[in-house]
Design a protein around this motif. Structure first.
Motif, PDB file in Angstrom:
ATOM      1  N   ASN A 193       0.955  -1.283  -0.121  1.00 30.59           N
ATOM      2  CA  ASN A 193       0.044  -0.036  -0.119  1.00 30.59           C
ATOM      3  C   ASN A 193       0.812   1.164   0.132  1.00 30.59           C
ATOM      4  N   MET A 194       2.042   1.380  -0.658  1.00 30.65           N
ATOM      5  CA  MET A 194       2.820   2.400  -0.819  1.00 30.65           C
ATOM      6  C   MET A 194       2.196   3.147  -1.892  1.00 30.65           C
ATOM      7  N   ILE A 195       2.508   4.645  -1.426  1.00 29.21           N
ATOM      8  CA  ILE A 195       1.870   5.629  -2.446  1.00 29.21           C
ATOM      9  C   ILE A 195       2.773   5.888  -3.528  1.00 29.21           C
ATOM     10  N   ASP A 196       2.073   5.933  -4.931  1.00 27.16           N
ATOM     11  CA  ASP A 196       2.922   6.250  -6.011  1.00 27.16           C
ATOM     12  C   ASP A 196       2.621   7.791  -6.135  1.00 27.16           C
ATOM     13  N   ILE A 197       3.457   8.571  -6.077  1.00 28.03           N
ATOM     14  CA  ILE A 197       3.433  10.148  -6.158  1.00 28.03           C
ATOM     15  C   ILE A 197       2.894  10.587  -7.434  1.00 28.03           C
ATOM     16  N   TYR A 198       3.126   9.916  -8.438  1.00 26.15           N
ATOM     17  CA  TYR A 198       2.950  10.380 -10.000  1.00 26.15           C
ATOM     18  C   TYR A 198       1.346  10.127 -10.151  1.00 26.15           C
ATOM     19  N   SER A 199       0.670   8.996  -9.671  1.00 29.12           N
ATOM     20  CA  SER A 199      -0.770   8.969  -9.876  1.00 29.12           C
ATOM     21  C   SER A 199      -1.502   9.603  -8.682  1.00 29.12           C
ATOM     22  N   PHE A 200      -0.727  10.012  -7.462  1.00 31.41           N
ATOM     23  CA  PHE A 200      -1.339  10.439  -6.463  1.00 31.41           C
ATOM     24  C   PHE A 200      -1.630  12.167  -7.082  1.00 31.41           C
ATOM     25  N   GLU A 201      -0.573  12.658  -7.600  1.00 38.71           N
ATOM     26  CA  GLU A 201      -0.698  13.864  -8.068  1.00 38.71           C
ATOM     27  C   GLU A 201      -1.824  13.843  -9.122  1.00 38.71           C
ATOM     28  N   LYS A 202      -1.932  13.173  -9.935  1.00 36.10           N
ATOM     29  CA  LYS A 202      -3.096  13.056 -10.959  1.00 36.10           C
ATOM     30  C   LYS A 202      -4.462  13.062 -10.425  1.00 36.10           C
ATOM     31  N   SER A 203      -4.365  12.325  -9.377  1.00 43.22           N
ATOM     32  CA  SER A 203      -5.704  12.120  -8.597  1.00 43.22           C
ATOM     33  C   SER A 203      -6.016  13.235  -7.955  1.00 43.22           C
ATOM     34  N   MET A 204      -5.205  13.914  -7.468  1.00 42.98           N
ATOM     35  CA  MET A 204      -5.711  15.439  -6.865  1.00 42.98           C
ATOM     36  C   MET A 204      -6.196  16.184  -7.872  1.00 42.98           C
ATOM     37  N   ASN A 217     -19.377   9.111 -13.189  1.00 45.11           N
ATOM     38  CA  ASN A 217     -20.291   8.416 -11.798  1.00 45.11           C
ATOM     39  C   ASN A 217     -19.251   7.987 -10.932  1.00 45.11           C
ATOM     40  N   VAL A 218     -18.022   7.685 -11.234  1.00 39.43           N
ATOM     41  CA  VAL A 218     -17.186   7.544 -10.082  1.00 39.43           C
ATOM     42  C   VAL A 218     -16.512   8.996  -9.457  1.00 39.43           C
ATOM     43  N   ILE A 219     -16.164   9.677 -10.260  1.00 41.71           N
ATOM     44  CA  ILE A 219     -15.926  10.900  -9.644  1.00 41.71           C
ATOM     45  C   ILE A 219     -16.709  11.804  -8.879  1.00 41.71           C
ATOM     46  N   VAL A 220     -18.106  11.745  -9.400  1.00 41.97           N
ATOM     47  CA  VAL A 220     -18.977  12.702  -8.590  1.00 41.97           C
ATOM     48  C   VAL A 220     -19.650  11.849  -7.668  1.00 41.97           C
ATOM     49  N   PHE A 221     -20.220  10.360  -7.727  1.00 40.62           N
ATOM     50  CA  PHE A 221     -20.999  10.202  -6.631  1.00 40.62           C
ATOM     51  C   PHE A 221     -20.263   9.111  -5.634  1.00 40.62           C
ATOM     52  N   ILE A 249     -10.174   6.697  -8.025  1.00 48.55           N
ATOM     53  CA  ILE A 249      -9.298   7.398  -9.297  1.00 48.55           C
ATOM     54  C   ILE A 249      -7.833   6.819  -9.196  1.00 48.55           C
ATOM     55  N   TYR A 250      -7.416   7.089  -7.867  1.00 50.64           N
ATOM     56  CA  TYR A 250      -5.956   6.564  -7.605  1.00 50.64           C
ATOM     57  C   TYR A 250      -5.625   5.155  -8.035  1.00 50.64           C
TER      58      TYR A 250
END
Length: 468
Positions: free
Chosen positions: A90-101, A265-269, A277-278
């Motif tokens: 469950n380590m964070i992937d900084i590249y994907s995290f930045e995109k999801s933010m 649907n995923v992003i909104v609800f 998203i991540y």
């Protein structure tokens, strides 16, 4: 602007890492530090500013991984970022995290209509962007000059391309126009009259029975003549996509209500959209290499259970990290250390006769077998019906909820054996019982729920602890 905002945070990051490096904590503990103390330094910057660029993200990534490992990576990055049940930590992937933010802005665009978005509406048609497919998003990106919104839409485009269709409803809610999955010839489909009359999703061209609406039905609805070749082309491309997916039949379509596209649907609800998203960004099919090596030794391994059971059954991070190293075959046995040219021989720390592999250290050694025999004898004495203990059971666990107390017993046994190895002591049955006693005394004061006590029933029997 970007360099100015990130430079102070990078300095702060390095100072916090220096502080935490003074403590002797496992990689699991360090991952917790990364996610709880280091990552939040950048969260608001990821949301509010344009993308920092690969060079800054690389610096953050390298700082995280140098902090976790100190030495070269022991588990590959693509594996480390996976959830526990897939062999990751469950380590964070900084590249994907930045995109999801960045994609939090898509939800705001879909739900908010305040004055703060007037500038955005002047840059591109937000409503069309939300109702069209990825090809339209790319069309906007090509002419955008605003760096921030260009990054947001680029990341949204990547998300749409990697979105996994899981249900037939996802197919029904796919955008019909400017969708790379629906093409006539080499071009994405689009009809202005259909779009303006509200035909925007796949479900809008299906009738309640599940079949396609007729050409006359669509013409009566839009009030415009529909090109016959265009209509047939739309039917064919949508039908072909459904056939290629895992959904062999078209279910009845619910055409009432207001619908967002599958992606929105995923992003909104979703209650926690960023997590979904991540996960979409980080999804990969790579498997830990340890699985191939264990499959050569043992049969019928349930890998989801093997990777996850220690995190479900123990809160002790020492045991969690020990079992993780055993499963990933990165535990410092003399066999491994000899190959790395760290020690002069590969002989067992206890018997000094055979190569110290994982199977030898925890099962085959002549000093370990008396401990295994004691466990078998004690189980029989206490009417615990489990006579056929195997090497696979000890090393990788037993895939059954009923066997959780025995799995905890084996975890505690491996802890004792490994501590003996570290201190160059021969493991003994009395020493094992003392180790079990200490573990149970600690556990009594750390267990928060009484329902967890039964999991320690076998350990308590072996130390003659009364069970009430």
């Amino acid at each position: 602007m970007i360099d100015y905002n990130y430079s102070s945070k990078l300095t702060m990051l390095q100072n916090i890492i220096i502080f935490w490096k003074r403590r002797n904590i496992s990689p699991l503990g360090k991952i917790t530090v990364v996610k709880s103390m280091l990552l939040p330094l950048f969260t608001h910057l990821f949301i509010a500013l344009p993308s920092p660029g690969v060079h800054i993200l690389n610096q953050i990534h390298n700082c995280f991984y140098n902090f976790i490992w100190d030495d070269p990576l022991k588990i590959k990055h693509n594996i480390l970022i996976k959830p526990y049940e897939e062999g990751g930590l469950n380590m964070i992937d900084i590249y994907s995290f930045e995109k999801s933010m960045k994609l939090t802005w898509i939800k705001k665009l879909a739900l908010c209509t305040g004055k703060c978005f007037v500038l955005v509406y002047s840059l591109f048609d937000v409503k069309k962007m939300l109702n069209m497919g990825n090809a339209y998003v790319q069309k906007i990106v090509k002419r955008l000059t605003n760096t921030f919104w260009k990054d947001v839409l680029n990341y949204y485009s990547i998300y749409v391309n990697t979105f996994k269709i899981c249900t037939f409803d996802d197919v029904l809610n796919m955008p019909l126009f400017y969708n790379d999955n629906f093409k006539i010839g080499m071009n994405c489909i689009y009809d202005k009259n259909m779009y303006e009359r509200g035909i925007r999703l796949v479900r809008d061209i299906l009738c309640t029975s599940g079949g396609f609406k007729t050409k006359n039905d669509i013409e009566n609805y839009t009030g415009k003549v529909l090109n016959f070749l265009f209509y047939e082309g739309v039917k064919r491309t949508v039908s072909d996509f459904i056939k290629k997916s895992s959904f062999a039949t078209v279910n009845k379509s619910n055409t009432t209500g207001v619908f967002f596209s599958s992606y929105l649907n995923v992003i909104v609800f979703k209650a926690k959209p960023n997590k979904s998203i991540y996960s979409t960004y980080t999804f990969n099919k790579e498997k830990p290499t340890c699985q191939n090596k264990w499959n050569e030794i043992f049969n019928n391994i349930d890998w989801k259970f093997v990777h996850n059971f220690v995190f479900e059954n123990s809160r002790d991070t020492y045991i969690q990290w020990l079992q993780t190293r055993i499963v990933h075959r990165i535990l410092g046995t003399k066999s491994l250390l000899y190959k790395m040219k760290i020690v002069n021989d590969n002989l067992c720390s206890f018997c000094k006769k055979h190569e110290e592999t994982l199977t030898h250290l925890f099962w085959e050694c002549e000093h370990i077998q008396p401990i295994i025999n004691y466990i078998k004898y004690s189980m029989n004495l206490n009417n615990i019906n489990f006579p056929n203990i195997s090497c696979q059971d000890v090393l990788l666990g037993i895939c059954s909820e009923k066997m959780t107390p025995i799995n905890i017993l084996f975890l505690e046994m491996k802890r004792y054996v490994f501590i003996c190895k570290k201190h160059s002591k021969i493991p003994t049955v009395p020493g094992l019982k003392n180790s079990f006693q200490l573990a149970w005394e600690i556990q009594k004061h750390t267990i928060c729920q009484g329902s967890e006590f039964p999991n320690w029933s076998v350990v308590r029997l072996l130390i003659n602890e009364p069970i009430t």
